[in-house]
Enzyme design. Structure first.
Site, short mmCIF file in Angstrom:
data_model
loop_
_atom_site.label_atom_id
_atom_site.label_comp_id
_atom_site.label_asym_id
_atom_site.label_seq_id
_atom_site.Cartn_x
_atom_site.Cartn_y
_atom_site.Cartn_z
N GLU A 37 41.63 34.30 36.50
CA GLU A 37 41.01 35.07 37.58
C GLU A 37 41.64 34.62 38.90
OE1 GLU A 37 38.79 37.63 38.29
OE2 GLU A 37 39.31 37.07 40.34
N SER A 43 32.55 35.68 36.47
CA SER A 43 31.33 36.11 35.80
C SER A 43 30.13 36.22 36.74
CB SER A 43 31.01 35.14 34.65
OG SER A 43 30.10 35.74 33.76
N CYS A 47 27.33 43.80 40.98
CA CYS A 47 26.30 44.80 41.32
C CYS A 47 25.17 44.18 42.13
CB CYS A 47 25.72 45.41 40.05
SG CYS A 47 26.97 45.87 38.84
#
Ligand SMILES: Cc1cc2nc3c(=O)[nH]c(=O)nc-3n(C[C@H](O)[C@H](O)[C@H](O)COP(=O)(O)OP(=O)(O)OC[C@H]3O[C@@H](n4cnc5c(N)ncnc54)[C@H](O)[C@@H]3O)c2cc1C
Length: 575
Positions: A37, A43, A47
């Site tokens: 990443e 993780s 939203c």
């Protein structure tokens, strides 16, 4: 980690990537799994960023915490899942011949090669950044990373004088951010190029309900307005937004005008790109290279309603696809991801807004001969205290009566309606099947015939020609015209007193008086009947038709829906 198991490399560490990695671990305890990443965090609930900005989620860790209280950082993945996570590491290219990922450690600049047997691309989407003058000024955000969300919240909390912000675009993320800003006492102005906000989720009359409510709560919404450029102060910080209609002084801007799939790596590696511009995958989420899988916001999928490919950048979809990938890359199962029906929902102030399938505008644009019905729907039996009303708009294909979509807005239990229709769309139900679906009933939760079933039945009646009804938009053009007709209000006197239409064609005869006063109505005139929610006016049409009146119709959703939309009433408290 075993050093003999299958080497699985995952690029992208937010939703699809971690889900694929975690599922792969569950399916194959010996696999050597590495997740790369480029950002600092993995993780996290992207939203949830608006709720973090709002302060409803107090700490950023809240967006990364498991239900059992662990923070999902690289150490967590290593210890709990035996997954190696490289943050701050960018995958630069994929060497498919030698099955290597070339990556750079962004802190040290060191380059590394990571070999794989199976590769997962979960690189997400990139925000669309309009090439406007001043777009790179400080204080302009796109809110695609947690780093940005942290900066926005910090800026708000550390600057008591920060009182207003401009949101460019009136889509779902804009509305969630507006809501978050309202929570932090920051006035937001939404500038939207189109005629209405949330155009991909709501047809114009329901978008008006939302717009009226937001305006009533002091938010500024400027539609049909184009942002031309940004201007900054002497410190290079944004201070003004210039549109084609005005100048708006501001201290912060969020540009949320949509996203594009991030296909850079996949494209450079020669993987097939689909018709939507996203990575092409089969139902196993496998790309054109059998050893490379992809999922989430960087891929396209099947739309089960239209039968066409679509780009559906949603966290719900990304997570489900990640699980399918985990099964397939380990060989645990050949699970498939069948496609989507386009289910999305959001909260804006006290309104719950949801949509699944197609709006009427989308359905007609796609060539469907569609019909709609609007009905207010309560989320409890009418006699049970505390029920909340929503406006439900159902869309179906005329000829087959297949359900095409639903839009819901109001303070009530919107997800129940939306998720029920999601099931109906997934299985291709007709209105009759939806109306007779065996859903539950008890007064605290629903009516014996649910509001949704009622709406489906009303649409069946409309398509079958039992009673003619006018949509709110058709009624609006009628009242705005100088046509001669009787606007017959069949509500009781006290209801009329509360809320009436100021129109010279307005005539009231309460429904219970109608049988005795029917002679007061001119049979040669067109009659449009209206009541509170549509039930009595519908029965009025049937009664009048039975008495030989042949030009009668009623207004869908009645005064309740009218007052919230074209009546500019906004939310419930307004009447
Ligand atoms: C404010 C906001 C609110 C949202 N609300 C909702 C909602 O309520 N419901 C919903 O369903 N969806 C919502 N979404 C959408 C949802 O967050 C995304 O659909 C979801 O995050 C997509 O997951 P993904 O893993 O495919 O991609 P992403 O979340 O975009 O993650 C991809 C990751 O890949 C990394 N990456 C890219 N290229 C490389 C590279 N070369 N090397 C290393 N790393 C790389 C990126 O840095 C990124 O972190 C919201 C999105 C936002 C921004």
């Amino acid at each position: 980690m075993s050093d003999t198991g299958k080497r699985i490399v995952v690029i992208g560490g937010v939703a699809c990537g971690p889900k694929a990695a975690a599922r792969a671990r569950r399916c194959d305890p010996t696999a050597q799994i590495t997740m790369i990443e480029q950002g600092e965090y993995v993780s996290f609930a992207g939203c949830g960023m608006p709720y973090y900005i709002a302060g409803a989620v107090p700490e950023k860790e809240g967006l990364m915490t498991t239900t059992t209280g662990y923070v999902r950082d690289p150490e967590y993945f290593q210890t709990m899942k035996d997954i190696k996570v490289l943050t701050g590491t960018r995958a630069d290219s994929i060497d498919r011949d030698n099955k290597l990922v070339h990556a750079t450690n962004l802190k040290t600049g060191d380059t590394i090669e990571i070999p794989y047997d199976k590769l997962v691309i979960a690189t997400g989407a990139k925000p669309i950044v309009p090439p406007l003058d001043g777009i790179t000024l400080k204080g302009i955000y796109t809110l695609r990373s947690l780093e940005e969300a942290i900066e926005i919240r910090k800026t708000i909390e550390e600057n008591a004088e920060l009182e207003n912000a401009v949101i460019v675009g009136g889509g779902r993320i804009s509305l969630e951010v507006t809501d978050a800003f309202a929570n932090q006492a920051v006035d937001a102005t939404i500038v939207e190029l189109l005629d209405s906000i949330l155009a991909t989720m709501l047809d114009p009359e329901l978008a008006l309900y939302l717009e009226n409510t937001l305006k009533k709560h002091g938010m500024n919404i400027l539609t049909q307005e184009k942002v031309l450029r940004f201007e900054g102060d002497e410190n290079g910080k944004v201070s003004k937004v210039i549109t084609d209609k005005r100048e708006i002084e501001t201290q912060m801007v969020v540009v949320a005008v949509g996203v594009r799939p991030n296909v850079d790596l996949a494209k450079a590696a020669g993987l097939e790109i689909g018709v939507t511009g996203a990575v092409k995958v089969n139902q196993h989420m496998q790309t054109s290279d059998p050893d490379i899988y992809a999922g989430g916001d960087c891929v396209e999928t099947d739309n089960l309603v239209t039968g066409k490919k679509c780009f559906m950048p949603l966290g719900s979809v990304a997570n489900r696809q990640g699980r399918v990938i985990g099964d397939n890359i380990t060989g645990y199962s050949d699970d498939t991801f069948p496609g989507v029906v386009g289910t999305s929902m959001l909260k804006a102030l006290d309104l719950n807004v949801g949509k699944v399938g197609l709006t009427y505008a989308e359905a007609t644009k796609m060539g469907f001969d569609a019909e709609t019905f609007i009905a207010p729907s309560a989320d409890k039996s009418h006699f049970f205290p505390g029920g909340k009303t929503m406006i439900v708009k159902l869309v179906a294909e005329k000829e087959t009566q297949r359900v095409l979509g639903v839009q819901v807005i109001g303070p009530g239990d919107m997800p129940r309606v939306v998720d029920t229709v999601a099931a109906a769309l997934t299985t291709g139900m007709t209105l009759q099947q939806l109306a007779n679906m065996d859903v539950g009933y008890a007064p605290p939760y629903a009516s014996a015939i649910s509001g949704l079933a009622h709406c489906a039945n009303a649409l069946r009646n409309k398509i079958n020609g039992l009673a003619k009804s006018l949509t709110l938009t058709e009624f609006k053009s009628k009242v705005d015209s100088d046509q001669d007709f009787i606007l017959l209000d069949v509500r009781k006197e006290n209801e009329v007193k509360n809320m009436k239409l100021d129109d010279k064609r307005f005539q009231t005869i309460a429904m219970h008086e109608l049988p005795n006063r029917i002679d007061e109505l001119d049979k040669n005139k067109e009659i449009v009947s209206i009541c509170q929610v549509g039930g009595r006016s519908y029965e009025t049409v049937l009664m009048l038709q039975g008495k030989g009146f042949n030009n009668v119709s009623y207004v869908e959703g009645g005064m309740s829906a009218w007052s919230k939309t074209f009546g500019e009433g906004g939310d419930e408290e307004s009447h």
